[in-house]
Scaffold this active site. Structure first.
Site, PDB file in Angstrom:
ATOM      1  N   SER A  31     -43.796  -6.165 -97.057  1.00  0.00           N
ATOM      2  CA  SER A  31     -44.337  -4.867 -97.457  1.00  0.00           C
ATOM      3  C   SER A  31     -45.621  -4.617 -96.679  1.00  0.00           C
ATOM      4  O   SER A  31     -46.560  -5.409 -96.731  1.00  0.00           O
ATOM      5  CB  SER A  31     -44.632  -4.880 -98.970  1.00  0.00           C
ATOM      6  OG  SER A  31     -45.660  -3.964 -99.295  1.00  0.00           O
ATOM      7  N   LYS A  56     -33.472 -20.587-110.951  1.00  0.00           N
ATOM      8  CA  LYS A  56     -32.966 -21.721-111.736  1.00  0.00           C
ATOM      9  C   LYS A  56     -31.478 -21.993-111.531  1.00  0.00           C
ATOM     10  O   LYS A  56     -31.008 -23.088-111.822  1.00  0.00           O
ATOM     11  CB  LYS A  56     -33.289 -21.536-113.215  1.00  0.00           C
ATOM     12  CG  LYS A  56     -34.770 -21.757-113.489  1.00  0.00           C
ATOM     13  CD  LYS A  56     -34.996 -22.353-114.849  1.00  0.00           C
ATOM     14  CE  LYS A  56     -36.450 -22.706-115.074  1.00  0.00           C
ATOM     15  NZ  LYS A  56     -37.326 -21.520-115.055  1.00  0.00           N
ATOM     16  N   SER A  81     -36.210 -21.515-122.603  1.00  0.00           N
ATOM     17  CA  SER A  81     -36.661 -20.221-123.103  1.00  0.00           C
ATOM     18  C   SER A  81     -35.907 -19.100-122.419  1.00  0.00           C
ATOM     19  O   SER A  81     -36.167 -17.937-122.665  1.00  0.00           O
ATOM     20  CB  SER A  81     -38.159 -20.064-122.847  1.00  0.00           C
ATOM     21  OG  SER A  81     -38.398 -20.102-121.456  1.00  0.00           O
ATOM     22  N   ASN A  83     -34.216 -18.609-118.604  1.00  0.00           N
ATOM     23  CA  ASN A  83     -33.541 -18.625-117.311  1.00  0.00           C
ATOM     24  C   ASN A  83     -32.775 -19.915-117.037  1.00  0.00           C
ATOM     25  O   ASN A  83     -31.712 -19.876-116.427  1.00  0.00           O
ATOM     26  CB  ASN A  83     -34.545 -18.348-116.189  1.00  0.00           C
ATOM     27  CG  ASN A  83     -34.921 -16.879-116.126  1.00  0.00           C
ATOM     28  OD1 ASN A  83     -34.128 -16.026-116.521  1.00  0.00           O
ATOM     29  ND2 ASN A  83     -36.110 -16.581-115.648  1.00  0.00           N
ATOM     30  N   GLY A 182     -44.379 -23.695-114.118  1.00  0.00           N
ATOM     31  CA  GLY A 182     -44.191 -23.926-115.551  1.00  0.00           C
ATOM     32  C   GLY A 182     -44.213 -25.432-115.754  1.00  0.00           C
ATOM     33  O   GLY A 182     -45.262 -26.054-115.859  1.00  0.00           O
ATOM     34  N   GLY A 183     -43.025 -26.029-115.751  1.00  0.00           N
ATOM     35  CA  GLY A 183     -42.946 -27.491-115.863  1.00  0.00           C
ATOM     36  C   GLY A 183     -42.979 -28.184-114.517  1.00  0.00           C
ATOM     37  O   GLY A 183     -43.042 -29.409-114.435  1.00  0.00           O
ATOM     38  N   GLU A 207     -50.293 -20.878-112.429  1.00  0.00           N
ATOM     39  CA  GLU A 207     -49.986 -20.868-113.861  1.00  0.00           C
ATOM     40  C   GLU A 207     -50.646 -19.692-114.549  1.00  0.00           C
ATOM     41  O   GLU A 207     -51.663 -19.175-114.074  1.00  0.00           O
ATOM     42  CB  GLU A 207     -50.622 -22.097-114.515  1.00  0.00           C
ATOM     43  CG  GLU A 207     -49.916 -23.369-114.304  1.00  0.00           C
ATOM     44  CD  GLU A 207     -50.665 -24.483-115.016  1.00  0.00           C
ATOM     45  OE1 GLU A 207     -49.986 -25.266-115.695  1.00  0.00           O
ATOM     46  OE2 GLU A 207     -51.898 -24.564-114.916  1.00  0.00           O
ATOM     47  N   GLY A 211     -52.190 -21.015-120.249  1.00  0.00           N
ATOM     48  CA  GLY A 211     -51.456 -22.287-120.286  1.00  0.00           C
ATOM     49  C   GLY A 211     -51.708 -23.086-119.035  1.00  0.00           C
ATOM     50  O   GLY A 211     -50.798 -23.323-118.253  1.00  0.00           O
ATOM     51  N   ASP A 213     -52.195 -26.174-118.359  1.00  0.00           N
ATOM     52  CA  ASP A 213     -52.019 -27.635-118.477  1.00  0.00           C
ATOM     53  C   ASP A 213     -51.784 -28.283-117.110  1.00  0.00           C
ATOM     54  O   ASP A 213     -52.224 -29.405-116.869  1.00  0.00           O
ATOM     55  CB  ASP A 213     -50.852 -27.960-119.405  1.00  0.00           C
ATOM     56  CG  ASP A 213     -49.546 -27.381-118.886  1.00  0.00           C
ATOM     57  OD1 ASP A 213     -49.388 -26.147-118.959  1.00  0.00           O
ATOM     58  OD2 ASP A 213     -48.701 -28.148-118.375  1.00  0.00           O
ATOM     59  N   LYS A 276     -40.108  -1.377-105.160  1.00  0.00           N
ATOM     60  CA  LYS A 276     -38.885  -0.977-105.884  1.00  0.00           C
ATOM     61  C   LYS A 276     -38.117  -2.202-106.392  1.00  0.00           C
ATOM     62  O   LYS A 276     -36.901  -2.274-106.291  1.00  0.00           O
ATOM     63  CB  LYS A 276     -37.955  -0.108-105.007  1.00  0.00           C
ATOM     64  CG  LYS A 276     -38.668   0.940-104.173  1.00  0.00           C
ATOM     65  CD  LYS A 276     -39.518   1.869-105.014  1.00  0.00           C
ATOM     66  CE  LYS A 276     -40.450   2.704-104.171  1.00  0.00           C
ATOM     67  NZ  LYS A 276     -41.553   3.301-104.938  1.00  0.00           N
ATOM     68  N   SER A 307     -40.104 -15.672-108.484  1.00  0.00           N
ATOM     69  CA  SER A 307     -39.186 -16.648-109.103  1.00  0.00           C
ATOM     70  C   SER A 307     -38.045 -16.025-109.906  1.00  0.00           C
ATOM     71  O   SER A 307     -36.997 -16.655-110.054  1.00  0.00           O
ATOM     72  CB  SER A 307     -39.986 -17.611-109.974  1.00  0.00           C
ATOM     73  OG  SER A 307     -40.740 -16.899-110.931  1.00  0.00           O
ATOM     74  N   ASN A 310     -35.695 -11.418-114.647  1.00  0.00           N
ATOM     75  CA  ASN A 310     -35.052 -11.170-115.939  1.00  0.00           C
ATOM     76  C   ASN A 310     -36.074 -10.769-116.998  1.00  0.00           C
ATOM     77  O   ASN A 310     -36.833 -11.596-117.484  1.00  0.00           O
ATOM     78  CB  ASN A 310     -34.299 -12.421-116.396  1.00  0.00           C
ATOM     79  CG  ASN A 310     -33.085 -12.675-115.528  1.00  0.00           C
ATOM     80  OD1 ASN A 310     -32.483 -11.735-115.004  1.00  0.00           O
ATOM     81  ND2 ASN A 310     -32.737 -13.934-115.360  1.00  0.00           N
TER      82      ASN A 310
HETATM   83  C1  LIG Z   1     -38.565 -21.525-115.105  1.00  0.00           C
HETATM   84  C2  LIG Z   1     -39.280 -20.452-114.415  1.00  0.00           C
HETATM   85  C3  LIG Z   1     -40.513 -20.687-113.802  1.00  0.00           C
HETATM   86  C4  LIG Z   1     -41.210 -22.036-113.856  1.00  0.00           C
HETATM   87  O1  LIG Z   1     -40.438 -23.031-113.226  1.00  0.00           O
HETATM   88  P1  LIG Z   1     -40.716 -24.568-113.461  1.00  0.00           P
HETATM   89  O2  LIG Z   1     -39.726 -25.263-112.626  1.00  0.00           O
HETATM   90  O3  LIG Z   1     -40.567 -24.847-114.919  1.00  0.00           O
HETATM   91  O4  LIG Z   1     -42.127 -24.818-113.036  1.00  0.00           O
HETATM   92  C5  LIG Z   1     -41.112 -19.655-113.104  1.00  0.00           C
HETATM   93  N1  LIG Z   1     -40.547 -18.427-113.055  1.00  0.00           N
HETATM   94  C6  LIG Z   1     -39.365 -18.160-113.629  1.00  0.00           C
HETATM   95  C7  LIG Z   1     -38.798 -16.790-113.519  1.00  0.00           C
HETATM   96  C8  LIG Z   1     -38.691 -19.160-114.336  1.00  0.00           C
HETATM   97  O5  LIG Z   1     -37.512 -18.888-114.902  1.00  0.00           O
END
Ligand SMILES: *Cc1c(COP(=O)(O)O)cnc(C)c1O
Length: 322
Positions: A31, A56, A81, A83, A182-183, A207, A211, A213, A276, A307, A310
């Site tokens: 962009s 994922k 949770s 995806n 995330g993890g 992050e 959160g 961590d 878009k 990432s 959804n």
């Molecule tokens: C799961 C997820 C993350 C984080 O991924 P991890 O592998 O847990 O660090 C980030 N963005 C989206 C859209 C996810 O579904």
């Protein structure tokens, strides 16, 4: 201690061969506005356009494709949770494996519906009071199912790393790479790929501020556990990094940054208005952090992994209005 054998770049390469023809080779978007606003050349890897709407699927499909015939017959169980649930449900459906998914009661309606739509059985729990890992393990033991965790699994990590591998192979050298955290499945896999293909690339995990961590763990040198954080980035509401993801992150990642929910909303609006594209809040982490440190990125080539995309459509509209 078998589970502490860390995956390597060779596993990412094997994963990319395993998922070829099943996962999308997602587009890389650019962009002019993003480039101008950041003073850098930005390459977005669009995992919001991956099958089921997030990266994922890569790790889920890679893990399930490696099941033995006995494991395939008995089935898979996963807790998520959202995806990861959809990823396992879709991969299981494609591979003819029965799937049971443990999901929080307050998971986005679109994610629950999609998971059921792929033919998986959904078991719900309260994410603020119950331990989903325990529920998953109990189901696995009782019915002989194989548990595939959302991030702390070598095949999942290797699969997630294929997105960064594709990005680097498509655009060439990057000075910095921003990855949602995330993890740590996506970040550790991305780090394996980036360190192998483009060793000098600075790798940042990002992050939600509420959160952090991962940042605490990275800076203190051991895995820090926190309460389920309250943030609009529902894909990053994890309480701790994994036993496999943490050592890779510690070894290969340069820093962990945080951004506020307000910054995520701003980037959701940017992606919608300028590019878009529907990007879910968690998917905005990487770009929000890049914008926040743009002074350090002047004239650089940077990669951002979007990432996922959804998000419940009514919730999306509500988040954009702010
Ligand atoms: C799961 C997820 C993350 C984080 O991924 P991890 O592998 O847990 O660090 C980030 N963005 C989206 C859209 C996810 O579904």
């Amino acid at each position: 201690m078998n589970d502490l054998i860390l995956p390597t770049y060779a596993d990412v390469v094997a994963a990319s061969e395993r998922i070829a023809g099943h996962a999308h080779h997602t587009p890389v978007a650019t962009s002019r506005t993003a480039n101008e606003e950041l003073g850098a050349e930005v390459f977005f890897k669009c995992e919001n356009m991956q099958r089921m709407g997030a990266f994922k699927f890569r790790g889920g499909y890679n893990a399930l494709a490696r099941f033995t015939p006995e494991q395939r017959r008995a089935g898979v169980v996963a807790f998520s949770s959202g995806n990861h649930a959809q990823a396992i449900a879709l991969a299981a459906k494609l591979l003819g494996i029965p799937a049971t998914i443990v999901m929080p009661l307050d998971a986005p309606a679109s994610k629950v519906a999609a998971t059921r739509g792929y033919g998986a059985q959904v078991v719900t729990y309260d994410r603020y009071t119950e331990d989903r890992e325990q529920i998953g393990r109990d189901l696995a033991q009782k019915h002989g199912l194989t548990l595939i965790p959302p991030y702390d699994h070598a095949d999942v990590i290797a699969g997630q790393g294929t997105a960064a591998k594709e990005l680097l192979e498509t655009v060439g050298h990057l000075d910095a790479l921003f990855v949602c955290l995330g993890g740590g499945g996506l970040l550790s896999g991305s780090a394996l790929a980036a360190r192998a293909i483009s060793p000098s690339t600075l790798i940042y995990g990002v992050e939600p501020e509420a959160g952090n961590d991962g940042q605490q763990s990275f800076r203190s040198g051991s895995i820090v556990h926190i309460e389920t954080p309250k943030t609009i980035a529902d894909g990053a509401q994890t309480q701790h990094l994994g036993n496999l993801t943490f050592p890779i992150i510690q070894r290969d990642v340069d820093d962990i940054l945080t951004v506020s929910d307000e910054q995520l909303r701003h980037e959701m609006r940017f992606f919608a208005g300028r590019m878009k594209m529907v990007v879910e809040p968690t998917g905005c982490l990487g770009f929000a952090a890049a914008r926040a440190i743009k002074d350090q990125l002047q004239g650089k080539r940077i990669g951002v992994i979007i990432s996922g995309g959804n998000v419940d459509i009514d919730r999306y509209a509500e988040l954009l209005r702010h």
